[in-house]
Design a protein around this motif. Structure first.
Motif, PDB file in Angstrom:
ATOM      1  N   THR A   1      50.018  58.973  86.302  1.00 44.22           N
ATOM      2  CA  THR A   1      48.986  58.111  87.108  1.00 44.22           C
ATOM      3  C   THR A   1      49.137  56.770  87.495  1.00 44.22           C
ATOM      4  O   THR A   1      47.857  56.364  87.856  1.00 44.22           O
ATOM      5  CB  THR A   1      47.179  58.325  86.718  1.00 44.22           C
ATOM      6  N   HIS A   2      50.215  55.711  87.129  1.00 41.62           N
ATOM      7  CA  HIS A   2      50.263  54.876  86.965  1.00 41.62           C
ATOM      8  C   HIS A   2      51.147  53.815  87.119  1.00 41.62           C
ATOM      9  O   HIS A   2      52.695  55.082  87.149  1.00 41.62           O
ATOM     10  CB  HIS A   2      49.806  54.071  85.303  1.00 41.62           C
ATOM     11  N   SER A   3      51.445  53.280  87.491  1.00 41.04           N
ATOM     12  CA  SER A   3      52.656  52.437  87.801  1.00 41.04           C
ATOM     13  C   SER A   3      53.439  52.343  87.123  1.00 41.04           C
ATOM     14  O   SER A   3      53.605  52.452  85.795  1.00 41.04           O
ATOM     15  CB  SER A   3      52.762  50.397  88.547  1.00 41.04           C
TER      16      SER A   3
ATOM     17  N   GLU B   1      53.168  49.471  84.198  1.00 42.58           N
ATOM     18  CA  GLU B   1      51.436  49.653  83.858  1.00 42.58           C
ATOM     19  C   GLU B   1      52.659  51.000  83.009  1.00 42.58           C
ATOM     20  O   GLU B   1      51.991  50.383  81.886  1.00 42.58           O
ATOM     21  CB  GLU B   1      50.804  50.231  84.301  1.00 42.58           C
ATOM     22  N   THR B   2      53.073  51.107  83.237  1.00 38.31           N
ATOM     23  CA  THR B   2      53.752  52.437  81.905  1.00 38.31           C
ATOM     24  C   THR B   2      54.464  51.598  81.267  1.00 38.31           C
ATOM     25  O   THR B   2      54.798  52.144  79.766  1.00 38.31           O
ATOM     26  CB  THR B   2      54.194  53.629  83.018  1.00 38.31           C
TER      27      THR B   2
ATOM     28  N   TYR C   1      49.581  58.799  80.847  1.00 39.82           N
ATOM     29  CA  TYR C   1      49.143  57.579  81.789  1.00 39.82           C
ATOM     30  C   TYR C   1      50.596  57.185  82.327  1.00 39.82           C
ATOM     31  O   TYR C   1      49.952  56.961  83.578  1.00 39.82           O
ATOM     32  CB  TYR C   1      49.381  56.742  80.490  1.00 39.82           C
TER      33      TYR C   1
END
Length: 267
Positions: free
Chosen positions: A226-228, A231-232, A223
């Motif tokens: 591929t996420h900010s 978001e993480t 995760y």
């Protein structure tokens, strides 16, 4: 399941063995179907807490597509106009890679020899790679006028960086075990005659570990790529709540306080 792939479960460890050593464990249709079924079974079986992916023989882990079979299938495609041959990516390679990469349990690849093309891709889809000192890696695809498949366009840049990935894909060549270690492709390099024992030791240790936590670690890393950050962080909160609610977390805390070795249940 075809005898080109062997499948065994023992004490929570599923061992999947490519078994075409006479063909350097090349992937014909029967082998791809059997491998897909085996990795999906291992990924979905709650009784399996770790997976060991390896191969028979000492020359090759897997050299990718069986080109001898492939030639005949391409000829049949030209006659029929069906284009079925290249559907193997969708029907076989993609499900295999998803099952390995997304399995809610650790996957160890014991790379005993050459890993080329899809064989390289399958090794990269594992969480941990133990590699014989006689092994080698090769992307191979451009050498037969093909693009990357078996997830390697996603996994390889994440392991070695996009620049090195482009170099290895555009100019296919043999990468030694030591070079693979320096690039981060191999987690450990061991003597060839000790590979299986070392790989089983590592895989069995993982099979006895906190399975829920391992699954959360795999999910968090995938995760986060591929996420900010924000978001993480939210995902980490979600996953930590899941791990913290597991029986294994309670077992670990009690064992720590009592200065004992925890005996995890995998739930």
């Amino acid at each position: 399941m075809a005898d080109t792939v062997l499948y065994e479960v023992s004490d929570g460890l599923a061992t999947i063995t490519l078994n075409r050593p006479e063909a350097m464990n090349a992937l014909n249709v029967a082998t791809k179907v059997a491998l897909r079924d085996a990795v999906q079974d291992a990924a979905s079986d709650d009784g399996v807490r770790a997976v060991l992916l390896t191969a028979a023989g000492d020359r090759a882990f897997c050299v990718g597509q069986d080109l001898k079979e492939h030639i005949g299938l391409l000829a049949a495609d030209r006659e029929s106009g069906s284009g079925q041959t290249m559907s193997t990516v969708r029907e076989h390679y993609n499900p295999i890679v998803r099952a390995l990469a997304e399995a809610p349990k650790p996957v160890v690849a014991a790379v005993n020899g050459v890993a080329a093309g899809a064989g390289f891709g399958f090794a990269l889809a594992a969480d941990y790679r133990i590699v014989a000192d006689t092994a080698a890696f090769n992307t191979s695809f451009a050498g037969v006028a093909l693009t990357a498949d078996s997830g390697i366009s996603w996994t390889l840049p994440r392991v070695v960086g996009p620049g090195r990935a482009a170099d290895l894909l555009l100019f296919p060549r043999s990468i030694s075990a030591q070079d693979a270690y320096e690039l981060g492709i191999a987690n450990r390099v061991v003597a060839a005659d000790g590979l299986r024992a070392e790989a089983e030791k590592v895989a069995r240790a993982l099979a006895e570990g906190p399975t829920v936590a391992y699954a959360a670690i795999k999910e968090a890393v995938a995760y986060g790529l591929t996420h900010s950050l924000e978001e993480t962080l939210e995902k980490e909160d979600e996953l930590q709540s899941r791990a913290g609610g597991s029986e294994d977390h309670a077992i670990a805390v009690r064992a720590f306080v009592n200065k004992e070795k925890p005996k995890y249940l995998g739930r």
